[in-house]
Design a protein around this motif. Sequence first.
Motif, PDB file in Angstrom:
ATOM      1  N   GLN A 165       0.813  -1.212   0.000  1.00  0.00           N
ATOM      2  CA  GLN A 165       0.000   0.000   0.000  1.00  0.00           C
ATOM      3  C   GLN A 165       0.853   1.272   0.000  1.00  0.00           C
ATOM      4  OE1 GLN A 165       0.165  -2.096   2.618  1.00  0.00           O
ATOM      5  NE2 GLN A 165       0.846  -0.864   4.351  1.00  0.00           N
ATOM      6  N   ASP A 166       2.147   1.156   0.250  1.00  0.00           N
ATOM      7  CA  ASP A 166       3.041   2.316   0.215  1.00  0.00           C
ATOM      8  C   ASP A 166       3.433   2.709  -1.206  1.00  0.00           C
ATOM      9  OD1 ASP A 166       3.058   2.146   2.972  1.00  0.00           O
ATOM     10  OD2 ASP A 166       4.985   1.104   3.058  1.00  0.00           O
ATOM     11  N   ASN A 190       0.205   7.320  -2.466  1.00  0.00           N
ATOM     12  CA  ASN A 190       0.820   7.034  -1.160  1.00  0.00           C
ATOM     13  C   ASN A 190       2.329   7.045  -1.188  1.00  0.00           C
ATOM     14  OD1 ASN A 190      -1.800   6.591  -0.296  1.00  0.00           O
ATOM     15  ND2 ASN A 190      -1.656   4.388  -0.476  1.00  0.00           N
TER      16      ASN A 190
END
Length: 91
Positions: A80-81, A86
């Motif tokens: 998710q980074d 993000n």
Amino acid sequence: GRLLCDSRIELDNNPVERSIRPIALNRKNALCAGHDADAQNWAIIASLIKTCKHTAIEPDSYLSGVLTASASGHKHADIQDLPPKNYAAPA
């Protein structure tokens, strides 16, 4: 009749055609993919680049950073980074 009565109406649609040209070119390039998986990969990369441009992230540095992180053992649990919204470039 409307064109003659309303001076705000453009005589041509060149601005619209210029804005959609990259979409048409991308579609044409994707048709040259040799395999369905190639076309899917092309679509993913094109989407990432467009998202970078939309969020004012330099696509070259983003892709370089993500590939470097991946090659350096970035944990799958922390995926998710990596999407552009993000992503924070390594210091």
